[in-house]
Design an enzyme around this catalytic site. Structure first.
Site, PDB file in Angstrom:
ATOM      1  N   LYS A  37       0.818  -1.220   0.000  1.00 32.54           N
ATOM      2  CA  LYS A  37       0.000   0.000   0.000  1.00 32.54           C
ATOM      3  C   LYS A  37       0.856   1.275   0.000  1.00 32.54           C
ATOM      4  CE  LYS A  37      -3.875  -2.305   2.283  1.00 32.54           C
ATOM      5  NZ  LYS A  37      -4.948  -2.179   3.295  1.00 32.54           N
TER       6      LYS A  37
ATOM      7  N   TYR B  87     -12.592  -2.798  -3.174  1.00 31.82           N
ATOM      8  CA  TYR B  87     -13.064  -2.826  -1.778  1.00 31.82           C
ATOM      9  C   TYR B  87     -14.589  -2.721  -1.672  1.00 31.82           C
ATOM     10  CZ  TYR B  87      -8.316  -2.496   0.135  1.00 31.82           C
ATOM     11  OH  TYR B  87      -7.020  -2.752   0.498  1.00 31.82           O
TER      12      TYR B  87
ATOM     13  N   ASN C 174      -2.417  -0.454   7.073  1.00 32.51           N
ATOM     14  CA  ASN C 174      -1.823  -1.729   7.502  1.00 32.51           C
ATOM     15  C   ASN C 174      -0.816  -2.306   6.501  1.00 32.51           C
ATOM     16  OD1 ASN C 174      -3.621  -2.562   5.588  1.00 32.51           O
ATOM     17  ND2 ASN C 174      -4.833  -3.864   6.941  1.00 32.51           N
TER      18      ASN C 174
ATOM     19  N   HIS D 173      -2.090  -5.543   1.379  1.00 29.40           N
ATOM     20  CA  HIS D 173      -3.336  -6.276   1.172  1.00 29.40           C
ATOM     21  C   HIS D 173      -2.971  -7.604   0.515  1.00 29.40           C
ATOM     22  CE1 HIS D 173      -7.306  -7.390  -0.326  1.00 29.40           C
ATOM     23  NE2 HIS D 173      -6.671  -7.705  -1.448  1.00 29.40           N
TER      24      HIS D 173
ATOM     25  N   GLU E 187      -8.637 -10.895  -8.198  1.00 27.34           N
ATOM     26  CA  GLU E 187      -7.766  -9.732  -7.988  1.00 27.34           C
ATOM     27  C   GLU E 187      -6.588  -9.719  -8.967  1.00 27.34           C
ATOM     28  OE1 GLU E 187      -8.950  -8.841  -3.346  1.00 27.34           O
ATOM     29  OE2 GLU E 187      -7.074  -9.900  -3.701  1.00 27.34           O
TER      30      GLU E 187
END
Ligand code: CMP
Length: 137
Positions: free
Chosen positions: A12, A52, A115, A118, A129
């Site tokens: 990220k 998402y 975080n 992913h 994905e």
């Protein structure tokens, strides 16, 4: 021998910003997993919203979209025996407060939604994905 799987990982923007790309990718390699595809990209908000979509009714959704589109991300396909479960173990729990030290989130993340990584949560999501971010090939 377990079945060889492919999974999708996104490093990220907050991890790219902090210079953690090599650190994170090396943890997958150290585990014996292979990086078979790799790209750096700025995610469009429309793509982030599809990625998402299962969180679209949650209060944190706008902040999540903002965070994931805040800068470039690194996209990877990781391959190996039981790659999906191994990668989930290596990244740790979603909430950095619950992610154990030694995991990527446990070592580097402080609070949600930041975080660091992913990863796909199952074979169907992994296929979906990988196709979304790398195309069907
Ligand atoms: P990820 O594994 O990419 O999947 C969904 C993301 O939503 C998650 O990591 C976090 O970045 C974010 N997220 C999940 N729960 C929360 C929460 N309670 N508050 C803020 N962000 C969250």
């Amino acid at each position: 021998m377990s079945q060889v799987e492919q999974t999708f990982v996104m490093i990220k923007p907050e991890a790219v910003q902090r210079g953690l790309i090599g650190e994170i990718l090396s943890r997958f390699e150290r585990k014996g997993l292979k990086i078979t595809r790799l790209a750096m990209k700025q995610i469009e908000p429309s793509v982030a919203e599809v990625h998402y979509r299962h969180h679209r009714d949650k209060p944190f959704f706008p902040g999540l979209i903002e965070a994931i589109t805040a800068g470039p991300v690194v996209l990877a396909v990781i391959e190996g025996p039981q790659a999906i479960a191994h990668v989930r173990n290596l990244i740790g729990a979603t909430n950095p407060l619950q992610a154990v030290p030694g995991s990527i989130r446990g070592d580097f993340a402080n609070e949600l939604p930041y975080n660091m990584v992913h990863a796909s949560d199952g074979p169907e999501t992994a296929r979906e994905e990988i196709a979304r971010f790398f195309g069907e090939e």
